[in-house]
Design a protein around this motif. Structure first.
Motif, PDB file in Angstrom:
ATOM      1  N   LEU A 132       1.205  -1.590   0.160  1.00 20.68           N
ATOM      2  CA  LEU A 132       0.061   0.296   0.419  1.00 20.68           C
ATOM      3  C   LEU A 132       0.969   1.230   0.027  1.00 20.68           C
ATOM      4  N   THR A 133       2.207   1.412   0.727  1.00 25.44           N
ATOM      5  CA  THR A 133       2.610   2.494   0.827  1.00 25.44           C
ATOM      6  C   THR A 133       3.746   2.467  -0.024  1.00 25.44           C
ATOM      7  N   LEU A 134       4.068   1.587  -0.728  1.00 24.00           N
ATOM      8  CA  LEU A 134       5.190   1.613  -2.445  1.00 24.00           C
ATOM      9  C   LEU A 134       3.659   2.387  -3.399  1.00 24.00           C
ATOM     10  N   VAL A 135       2.748   2.273  -2.958  1.00 25.40           N
ATOM     11  CA  VAL A 135       2.245   2.370  -4.393  1.00 25.40           C
ATOM     12  C   VAL A 135       1.911   3.414  -3.893  1.00 25.40           C
ATOM     13  N   SER A 136       1.764   4.019  -2.957  1.00 24.57           N
ATOM     14  CA  SER A 136       1.094   5.374  -2.304  1.00 24.57           C
ATOM     15  C   SER A 136       2.402   6.421  -2.846  1.00 24.57           C
ATOM     16  N   THR A 137       3.921   6.019  -2.792  1.00 25.02           N
ATOM     17  CA  THR A 137       4.996   6.537  -2.479  1.00 25.02           C
ATOM     18  C   THR A 137       5.529   7.180  -3.984  1.00 25.02           C
ATOM     19  N   GLU A 138       6.216   5.258  -4.845  1.00 20.78           N
ATOM     20  CA  GLU A 138       7.139   5.107  -5.462  1.00 20.78           C
ATOM     21  C   GLU A 138       5.255   5.136  -7.035  1.00 20.78           C
ATOM     22  N   LEU A 139       4.634   4.898  -6.779  1.00 20.41           N
ATOM     23  CA  LEU A 139       4.210   5.026  -8.496  1.00 20.41           C
ATOM     24  C   LEU A 139       3.152   6.225  -8.332  1.00 20.41           C
ATOM     25  N   HIS A 140       2.014   6.317  -7.322  1.00 22.12           N
ATOM     26  CA  HIS A 140       0.403   7.714  -7.355  1.00 22.12           C
ATOM     27  C   HIS A 140       1.715   8.774  -7.022  1.00 22.12           C
ATOM     28  N   LYS A 141       2.973   8.940  -6.544  1.00 23.21           N
ATOM     29  CA  LYS A 141       2.998  10.292  -6.295  1.00 23.21           C
ATOM     30  C   LYS A 141       4.470  10.550  -7.347  1.00 23.21           C
ATOM     31  N   VAL A 142       4.877   9.830  -7.891  1.00 20.34           N
ATOM     32  CA  VAL A 142       5.815   9.668  -8.941  1.00 20.34           C
ATOM     33  C   VAL A 142       4.513  10.365 -10.866  1.00 20.34           C
ATOM     34  N   PHE A 143       3.496   9.675 -10.392  1.00 20.24           N
ATOM     35  CA  PHE A 143       2.387  10.012 -11.569  1.00 20.24           C
ATOM     36  C   PHE A 143       2.393  11.494 -11.874  1.00 20.24           C
ATOM     37  N   SER A 144       1.703  11.798 -10.430  1.00 22.06           N
ATOM     38  CA  SER A 144       1.490  12.753  -9.227  1.00 22.06           C
ATOM     39  C   SER A 144       1.569  14.054  -8.821  1.00 22.06           C
ATOM     40  N   PRO A 145       2.123  15.342  -9.066  1.00 20.80           N
ATOM     41  CA  PRO A 145       1.518  15.535 -10.523  1.00 20.80           C
ATOM     42  C   PRO A 145       1.957  15.834 -11.560  1.00 20.80           C
ATOM     43  N   TRP A 146       3.551  15.481 -11.576  1.00 20.44           N
ATOM     44  CA  TRP A 146       4.793  15.754 -13.069  1.00 20.44           C
ATOM     45  C   TRP A 146       4.284  15.416 -14.280  1.00 20.44           C
ATOM     46  N   LEU A 147       3.701  14.040 -14.661  1.00 25.07           N
ATOM     47  CA  LEU A 147       2.865  14.098 -15.371  1.00 25.07           C
ATOM     48  C   LEU A 147       1.940  13.841 -16.244  1.00 25.07           C
ATOM     49  N   TRP A 148       1.739  14.836 -15.647  1.00 19.60           N
ATOM     50  CA  TRP A 148       0.261  15.137 -15.437  1.00 19.60           C
ATOM     51  C   TRP A 148       0.480  16.409 -16.153  1.00 19.60           C
ATOM     52  N   HIS A 149       1.059  17.707 -16.154  1.00 20.10           N
ATOM     53  CA  HIS A 149       0.865  19.038 -15.952  1.00 20.10           C
ATOM     54  C   HIS A 149       1.852  19.246 -17.043  1.00 20.10           C
TER      55      HIS A 149
END
Length: 208
Positions: A102-119
């Protein structure tokens, strides 16, 4: 309970968890581009008036209190419905493993995708660095899921709700998943679950 959500956003994870847990809840749709509510509350559609942080998911409990942060909300929902077994019992190694994912998804995926790849204004060098890190984690997930059905073993849990919601962003951003066949199979397996499909249909992400 009331879940404030945006279709396809990380709030989808909490939506899925609530459905899987069989808990009663209502939905409040939020337009994150304008930070407005689809339906006015107390005469206003300003989402900031409801949530100063301005992002989803936000879960309003029956006592009126409001809470954010996907990883913590997912654990809360799981603990409300122990019979659904969305998280192993507290104090067990199995729980440690599940919360680790759960933590890996939060820190290593979620916060790498967002916001950087959305803007669009994100620098290309930053964008490429983020994509490289996502690819590294996707490869790890692909190896892991080649030998098991779900992140923490043979049973679906809240880490899978979160992982499913975030990994699917790759499709929206046109990042190829072909190099990760086990990860692709995992996404299909999760999407086929009746309660997951219920959440997808409710958000307009799939047809009934």
């Amino acid at each position: 309970m009331k879940l404030y959500y945006t279709p396809g956003a990380c709030s989808l994870a909490v939506h899925i968890a609530l459905c899987e847990a069989g808990l009663p809840f209502t939905l409040a749709k939020v337009d994150l581009a304008t930070h407005t509510l689809a339906e006015a509350e107390n005469g206003s559609t300003d989402f900031y008036a409801v949530s100063p942080r301005g992002y989803v998911p936000m879960l309003q409990l029956d006592d009126g209190s409001r809470h954010t942060e996907a990883a913590s909300l997912l654990q809360y929902v799981a603990d409300l419905a122990p019979a659904a077994a969305l998280l192993p019992p507290a104090g067990t190694v199995a729980r440690l493993e599940a919360v680790g994912w759960l933590t890996l998804v939060s820190t290593e995926l979620h916060k790498v995708f967002s916001p950087w790849l959305w803007h669009k204004e994100t620098a290309e060098s930053t964008r490429e660095a983020c994509k490289a890190k996502v690819a590294l984690r996707f490869a790890e997930l692909d190896r892991h899921l080649a030998t098991r059905d779900y992140l923490a073993g043979d049973r679906f849990g809240v880490a899978d709700a979160y992982g499913f919601a975030i990994v699917n962003w790759a499709t929206i951003l046109r990042m190829p998943l072909n190099p990760y066949p086990a990860l692709q199979a995992y996404l299909s397996r999760v999407a086929a679950r009746p309660r997951v499909r219920e959440a997808l249909v409710a958000e307009g992400l799939a047809r009934d």
